[in-house]
Design an enzyme around this catalytic site. Sequence first.
Site, PDB file in Angstrom:
ATOM      1  CE  LYS A   1      20.528  20.565   8.109  1.00  0.00           C
ATOM      2  NZ  LYS A   1      20.448  19.901   6.790  1.00  0.00           N
TER       3      LYS A   1
ATOM      4  CE  LYS B   1      19.654  23.600   6.236  1.00  0.00           C
ATOM      5  NZ  LYS B   1      19.946  22.827   5.006  1.00  0.00           N
TER       6      LYS B   1
ATOM      7  CG  ASP C   1      23.250  20.717   4.382  1.00  0.00           C
ATOM      8  OD1 ASP C   1      24.009  21.538   3.836  1.00  0.00           O
ATOM      9  OD2 ASP C   1      22.118  21.017   4.825  1.00  0.00           O
TER      10      ASP C   1
END
Length: 246
Positions: free
Chosen positions: A164, A203, A100
């Site tokens: 995300k 996400k 991430d």
Amino acid sequence: MTMPPARAMTVAQVAKMIDHSLLNPAMTDKEILSGLELAKKHKVAAACVKPCSVPVAKDVLDGSGVLVCAVIGFPHGNSTTAIKVLEAEEAVEAGAHEIDMVVNVGKVLGGDWEYVTNEIRSINDTVIKHGAALKVIFENDFLRDEHIIHLCKICTALPVAFVKTSTGFGFVKQPNGFYTYKGATMRDLRLMKANVGPSVQIKAAGGIRTLDEVIAAISLGVTRIGATATATIIEEAAHRGTGSSH
């Protein structure tokens, strides 16, 4: 990724949507170990850890079916591209299955799209080379719609595995000196879903603490949830009889 209707999901399916977050800077090794055991117990999708915790996460989660996710350039995204690439490479070599990565927010806000694109491409190429997947964190609290849309299009073109919403630590300082934080909003999730291609997953992270919030996000097309309230969410799903754990 095709998912059943959110309210028809089993407890196990809800758990497999969750990246259990162990990213608080004040977490001790003992607390991280406890969090990894919780992730293992509930068989979540991944445990999301700081780079220094990747080796222990690999050891604890080995054979459990729970992935190791490491954050890089976290939480502000201001490291050089070379350092982000190195950080990502070290994490995947140490056992991370997913990365991430926080974008350089200042470059996004300044419209330096060449820099932003090249950085994401460099990190994505490195992560893919090692058989891992990249999630690109936008930090939406700092951005306007046009920035979110442009990032979605860049991430679709490359493509990356996930986009995300937030780090969970993107506090925006206001003129009065106080800080505000929204995290993953339904409005932003709709905007992201409308602007990513079918191969890019979403996400949602930041502020999702209840089963209802998880269900709302999934109903918009989200396929992964970043959460610290994992146990509460799963317990609520079991209490409601969302489904069996098998």
